[in-house]
Design a protein around this motif. Structure first.
Motif, short mmCIF file in Angstrom:
data_model
loop_
_atom_site.label_atom_id
_atom_site.label_comp_id
_atom_site.label_asym_id
_atom_site.label_seq_id
_atom_site.Cartn_x
_atom_site.Cartn_y
_atom_site.Cartn_z
N LYS A 24 0.73 -1.27 -0.07
CA LYS A 24 0.01 0.17 -0.03
C LYS A 24 0.87 1.23 0.05
N ARG A 25 1.98 1.15 0.72
CA ARG A 25 2.83 2.35 0.84
C ARG A 25 3.51 2.76 -0.58
N ILE A 26 3.73 1.59 -1.42
CA ILE A 26 4.49 1.86 -2.78
C ILE A 26 3.49 2.44 -3.68
N PHE A 27 2.01 2.06 -3.33
CA PHE A 27 1.19 2.58 -4.50
C PHE A 27 0.29 3.67 -3.75
N GLY A 28 0.74 4.36 -2.66
CA GLY A 28 0.15 5.38 -2.15
C GLY A 28 -1.19 5.32 -1.40
N LEU A 29 -1.27 4.17 -0.73
CA LEU A 29 -2.47 3.85 -0.12
C LEU A 29 -2.36 3.82 1.41
N ARG A 30 -3.77 3.86 2.17
CA ARG A 30 -3.57 3.69 3.48
C ARG A 30 -5.12 3.19 4.22
N VAL A 31 -5.05 2.54 5.03
CA VAL A 31 -6.25 2.00 5.59
C VAL A 31 -6.49 3.01 6.60
N ALA A 32 -7.76 3.51 6.85
CA ALA A 32 -8.05 4.43 7.88
C ALA A 32 -9.43 4.26 8.40
N ARG A 33 -9.77 4.63 9.59
CA ARG A 33 -11.06 4.48 10.17
C ARG A 33 -12.16 5.27 9.31
N LEU A 34 -13.22 4.88 9.21
CA LEU A 34 -14.22 5.39 8.30
C LEU A 34 -14.69 6.62 9.01
N TRP A 35 -14.63 7.73 8.40
CA TRP A 35 -15.00 8.93 8.70
C TRP A 35 -14.14 9.71 9.63
N SER A 36 -12.85 9.13 9.76
CA SER A 36 -11.84 9.84 10.51
C SER A 36 -11.06 10.74 9.50
N ASP A 37 -9.96 11.53 9.90
CA ASP A 37 -9.26 12.44 8.80
C ASP A 37 -8.47 11.80 8.31
N GLY A 38 -8.22 10.54 8.16
CA GLY A 38 -7.13 9.66 7.53
C GLY A 38 -5.81 9.49 8.39
N THR A 39 -5.61 10.33 9.54
CA THR A 39 -4.47 9.92 10.31
C THR A 39 -4.63 8.99 11.34
N LEU A 40 -5.89 8.43 11.43
CA LEU A 40 -6.22 7.32 12.59
C LEU A 40 -6.25 6.09 12.06
N PRO A 41 -5.14 5.29 12.14
CA PRO A 41 -5.40 3.66 11.70
C PRO A 41 -6.18 3.12 12.72
N PRO A 42 -6.71 1.81 12.02
CA PRO A 42 -7.52 1.00 12.95
C PRO A 42 -7.11 0.52 14.14
N SER A 43 -8.03 0.11 15.10
CA SER A 43 -7.62 -0.40 16.53
C SER A 43 -6.79 -1.74 16.08
N ALA A 86 -17.07 -4.45 7.89
CA ALA A 86 -16.90 -5.06 9.22
C ALA A 86 -15.97 -4.28 10.29
N ALA A 87 -14.86 -3.86 9.77
CA ALA A 87 -14.03 -3.38 10.64
C ALA A 87 -14.19 -1.62 10.57
N ARG A 88 -15.06 -1.15 9.87
CA ARG A 88 -15.17 0.41 9.88
C ARG A 88 -14.03 0.99 9.28
N THR A 89 -13.61 0.65 8.27
CA THR A 89 -12.45 1.14 7.48
C THR A 89 -12.55 1.47 6.32
N VAL A 90 -11.65 2.23 5.46
CA VAL A 90 -12.02 2.66 4.28
C VAL A 90 -10.33 2.86 3.71
N VAL A 91 -9.98 2.64 2.50
CA VAL A 91 -8.75 2.47 1.72
C VAL A 91 -8.68 3.77 1.02
N VAL A 92 -8.01 4.64 1.18
CA VAL A 92 -7.75 5.97 0.72
C VAL A 92 -6.32 6.23 0.19
N ARG A 93 -6.42 7.12 -0.84
CA ARG A 93 -4.92 7.56 -1.35
C ARG A 93 -4.17 8.49 -0.14
N TRP A 94 -3.11 8.40 0.00
CA TRP A 94 -2.21 8.99 0.91
C TRP A 94 -0.99 9.79 0.36
N PRO A 95 -0.66 10.84 0.82
CA PRO A 95 -1.21 11.96 1.68
C PRO A 95 -2.58 12.48 0.97
#
Length: 209
Positions: free
Chosen positions: A128-147, A194-203
């Motif tokens: 994911k890092r190579i291709f500029g992606l990140r897993v973030a908690r849904l509705w967070s600002d993107g800086t918060l990884p899942p628990s 199920a995990a309430r996450t979303v995969v987004v482009r990052w930064p």
């Protein structure tokens, strides 16, 4: 927003603020229907070209299928290496009937050892890092990884099944087939929902013009 935080706020502070907000609004989230909880300012767009017209702050671009598939291929190769390491460790310390029983445990442990810490601590994997992606908690600002719990829910199938030779090909094909299908407004897999996450482009991109 940048890699260090949001609007000048250090990443550690931003994460602490994000966790507090997330705990307060967890019950109001509905990943399947996409119900926006009160106080969520983030806006999701499907491509970089739509950022200019977004009104949220920040704006997170949903990960395109091509990048997700490429990242998963890289991660599957690496996870298989970790699984093999777990296999050799188990094989070196076990013999007889126990070897047959416990070797799958070595495969699974090796695969999970790759996925779980990376996604929980940094919200990303090597692929994911190579291709500029990140897993973030849904509705967070993107800086918060899942628990840890949500990370396990999301990554168990990848670590446990994709790391097992032969079975990884079948499971991988099934997951890739699901990936290219319409997954709703936020392009989520079943594991993401199920995990309430979303995969987004990052930064991420700053919005709210």
């Amino acid at each position: 927003m940048n890699r260090e935080g949001v609007e000048g706020v250090p990443s550690m502070v931003a994460r602490a603020m994000g966790r507090d907000w997330y705990r307060e609004h967890l019950d109001g989230m509905d990943p399947v229907r996409g119900v926006r909880p009160e106080g969520a300012l983030v806006e999701y767009v499907v491509d970089v070209g739509a950022v200019a017209g977004a009104t949220g702050n920040p704006v997170l671009v949903l990960a395109p299928d091509g990048r997700r598939i490429a990242a998963r291929v890289v991660d599957t190769v690496i996870a298989t290496v970790f699984a093999c390491l777990g296999f050799f460790v188990e094989a070196a310390s076990t013999d007889g009937v126990a070897l047959v029983v416990l070797l799958p445990v070595g495969f699974v442990a090796g695969g999970l050892l790759y996925y779980l810490p990376l996604v929980h601590w940094w919200g990303t994997t090597v692929g994911k890092r190579i291709f500029g992606l990140r897993v973030a908690r849904l509705w967070s600002d993107g800086t918060l990884p899942p628990s840890w719990k949500d990370t396990f829910i999301r990554e168990f199938d990848r670590g446990a099944f994709l790391a097992i030779p032969v079975l990884n090909l079948l499971v991988g094909a099934i997951l890739l087939a699901y990936m290219v299908k319409d997954r709703g407004a936020y392009h989520q897999s079943k594991s993401d929902r199920a995990a309430r996450t979303v995969v987004v482009r990052w930064p991420a991109y700053a919005g709210g013009n």
